[in-house]
Design a protein around this motif. Structure first.
Motif, PDB file in Angstrom:
ATOM      1  N   TRP A 372       0.826  -1.209   0.000  1.00 45.78           N
ATOM      2  CA  TRP A 372       0.000   0.000   0.000  1.00 45.78           C
ATOM      3  C   TRP A 372       0.861   1.260   0.000  1.00 45.78           C
ATOM      4  N   LEU A 373       1.918   1.249   0.805  1.00 46.90           N
ATOM      5  CA  LEU A 373       2.796   2.421   0.850  1.00 46.90           C
ATOM      6  C   LEU A 373       3.478   2.648  -0.494  1.00 46.90           C
ATOM      7  N   GLY A 374       3.910   1.557  -1.135  1.00 42.04           N
ATOM      8  CA  GLY A 374       4.538   1.690  -2.447  1.00 42.04           C
ATOM      9  C   GLY A 374       3.573   2.213  -3.490  1.00 42.04           C
ATOM     10  N   LEU A 375       2.322   1.716  -3.455  1.00 44.77           N
ATOM     11  CA  LEU A 375       1.325   2.198  -4.417  1.00 44.77           C
ATOM     12  C   LEU A 375       1.048   3.680  -4.203  1.00 44.77           C
ATOM     13  N   GLY A 376       0.839   4.092  -2.954  1.00 43.13           N
ATOM     14  CA  GLY A 376       0.551   5.495  -2.674  1.00 43.13           C
ATOM     15  C   GLY A 376       1.670   6.409  -3.124  1.00 43.13           C
ATOM     16  N   ALA A 377       2.927   6.008  -2.845  1.00 46.09           N
ATOM     17  CA  ALA A 377       4.070   6.824  -3.254  1.00 46.09           C
ATOM     18  C   ALA A 377       4.169   6.907  -4.774  1.00 46.09           C
ATOM     19  N   ALA A 378       3.900   5.783  -5.459  1.00 49.74           N
ATOM     20  CA  ALA A 378       3.978   5.778  -6.923  1.00 49.74           C
ATOM     21  C   ALA A 378       2.928   6.685  -7.546  1.00 49.74           C
ATOM     22  N   VAL A 379       1.679   6.599  -7.066  1.00 53.86           N
ATOM     23  CA  VAL A 379       0.614   7.441  -7.619  1.00 53.86           C
ATOM     24  C   VAL A 379       0.887   8.912  -7.322  1.00 53.86           C
ATOM     25  N   ALA A 380       1.370   9.205  -6.123  1.00 53.69           N
ATOM     26  CA  ALA A 380       1.679  10.601  -5.783  1.00 53.69           C
ATOM     27  C   ALA A 380       2.779  11.144  -6.687  1.00 53.69           C
ATOM     28  N   GLY A 381       3.809  10.343  -6.932  1.00 53.50           N
ATOM     29  CA  GLY A 381       4.892  10.787  -7.812  1.00 53.50           C
ATOM     30  C   GLY A 381       4.417  10.989  -9.235  1.00 53.50           C
ATOM     31  N   LEU A 382       3.615  10.046  -9.746  1.00 49.55           N
ATOM     32  CA  LEU A 382       3.108  10.174 -11.114  1.00 49.55           C
ATOM     33  C   LEU A 382       2.152  11.353 -11.253  1.00 49.55           C
ATOM     34  N   SER A 383       1.413  11.668 -10.199  1.00 52.70           N
ATOM     35  CA  SER A 383       0.509  12.818 -10.261  1.00 52.70           C
ATOM     36  C   SER A 383       1.293  14.122 -10.424  1.00 52.70           C
ATOM     37  N   LEU A 384       2.468  14.204  -9.808  1.00 51.66           N
ATOM     38  CA  LEU A 384       3.303  15.395  -9.976  1.00 51.66           C
ATOM     39  C   LEU A 384       3.874  15.470 -11.389  1.00 51.66           C
ATOM     40  N   VAL A 385       4.218  14.300 -11.951  1.00 51.48           N
ATOM     41  CA  VAL A 385       4.686  14.270 -13.344  1.00 51.48           C
ATOM     42  C   VAL A 385       3.563  14.732 -14.275  1.00 51.48           C
TER      43      VAL A 385
END
Length: 420
Positions: A372-385
């Motif tokens: 869950w932590l990995g998914l949240g971090a990935a989506v947050a990073g991609l949202s900034l991209v």
């Protein structure tokens, strides 16, 4: 049009709540056959959006939307007349093809009608859709309580009837002029149907910047799988929270969406605001994933509180996404080919519906809290991209539009030299 969408979603809610049980207990399909059917339907749905967008650049939207409703009507009625698996597979895939095509055509029609107020129209549309889904689920619950073959068949016929009434309502709705073009800005005349195709340009498949937006928009739709797959399965298999909390979570999502969608949409007036909202989407998903990772395995009250809080954050992400994704899909596309571009943009939610549940069940939940932590971090990073790429493309489109205006004002592309 909003009433037609409401009735369409009522039927869809009935289908979503009853179809799996119909195929399992009435037709007698096994888990493997059901899985293949769901996969085929997802693939067909992915094809529906770009096909609708391509045709909308050449033909009027209203008759095509009516055709989509009638195709689904015929497919569902035919579904009740056969038990052959191959025929059922084809009919369900055809239903989902028409469903995704209809949603894209509804978006195109709304953008034409609403013009610069498309955000408000989208909010009303989302509220109507959620109310329709909730009503459909309630109707399905009554039929499922009876549990007979006849009750299941009546539910499916009710879904088919919703498509017929929706088609009739769309037929009574007037369509703005300019077949292959969305509403033109004040003082600008919309080009005729097929104008982009006649110039030989405007293909979204050759526009790398727009394709980047479409690909990044796939994880920006993960709130759907989080709410309907990830959160319920995590609740059931990893916590002591009561199973009755699952419908409560869905009810919280529906109520908050209906109450808050207009208020959220009112805060997004410009494309740049929609681009910045993508970052808030990532932050909301990250918060929900952190709560799911920290949900205690023991203790029903603490787990229930954490899961309800996560559901609120997922709903916040949905509210932001429903405004920002559509606004960006429209604003990042060139005006002369928006129909085909929006068709390609419609691939994102379809791909997410096919891949999202597999990602959550096969990777995220298998890894436990770390997943869950990995998914949240990935989506947050991609949202900034996504945010940065959208802002850059918007700036480039504005610069190109300004340059085009100067070229029109000064034939030959040169401006007069000013002294000093």
């Amino acid at each position: 049009m909003l009433l037609a969408q409401l009735l369409d979603r009522v039927g869809t809610g009935v289908w979503a709540a009853s179809s799996v049980l119909y195929f399992t207990y009435v037709i007698g399909l096994g888990a493997g056959q059901l899985g293949l059917m769901v996969g085929a339907a997802a693939v067909a749905g992915i094809a529906g959006s770009p096909l609708a967008g391509h045709l909308a650049d050449r033909f009027a939207v209203r008759p095509m939307l009516i055709a989509c409703h009638l195709v689904r009507l015929v497919a569902l009625c035919a579904l009740l007349s056969t038990t052959r698996y191959e025929a059922l597979l084809l009919l369900v895939a055809l239903t989902h093809l028409g469903d995704r095509a209809a949603k894209t055509l509804e978006m195109l029609f709304a953008t034409r009608v609403a013009g610069e107020r498309r955000g408000t129209y989208q909010a009303l549309s989302r509220s109507a859709a959620n109310a329709g889904y909730a009503a459909g689920a309630g109707i399905a619950a009554l039929g499922l309580a009876v549990g007979t073959r006849g009750a299941y068949e009546l539910l499916i016929l009710g879904n088919a009837l919703s498509f017929l009434v929706a088609a009739l309502l769309v037929g009574r709705t007037s369509e703005p002029l300019g077949h292959g073009r969305l509403v033109a800005p004040p003082g600008e005349e919309a080009p005729p149907a097929g104008a982009a195709a006649e110039r030989g340009g405007g293909s979204p498949w050759r526009d790398r910047g727009y394709l980047r937006f479409v690909v990044l928009d796939i994880p920006m739709n993960l709130d759907d799988s989080l709410l309907n797959v990830g959160l319920p399965l995590w609740l059931i298999h990893h916590t002591d929270a009561p199973h009755a909390l699952v419908p409560a979570v869905l009810a919280v999502n529906t109520v908050l969406t209906v109450l808050l969608q207009l208020a959220v949409s009112a805060r997004v007036h410009e494309p740049e605001q929609a681009a910045r909202a993508a970052g808030w989407y990532g932050l909301a998903v990250l918060g929900a994933c952190v709560l799911l990772a920290l949900t205690p395995a023991r203790g029903a009250w603490a787990a229930s509180a954490a899961l309800l809080a996560a559901a609120v954050l997922v709903t916040a992400a949905e509210l932001v996404r429903s405004v920002s994704s559509w606004e960006l899909a429209v604003s990042l596309a060139p005006r002369e080919a928006r129909a085909s571009y929006l068709g390609v943009a419609g691939i994102s939610p379809s791909v997410q519906k096919a891949v999202g549940p597999l990602l959550l069940t096969g990777a995220v939940m298998a890894a436990g809290p770390a997943g869950w932590l990995g998914l949240g971090a990935a989506v947050a990073g991609l949202s900034l991209v996504q945010r940065r790429a959208a802002l850059r493309r918007l700036a480039a489109l504005r610069h190109r539009s300004a340059a085009g205006g100067r070229a029109a004002a000064f034939p030959g592309g040169s401006e007069p030299v000013r002294a000093g």
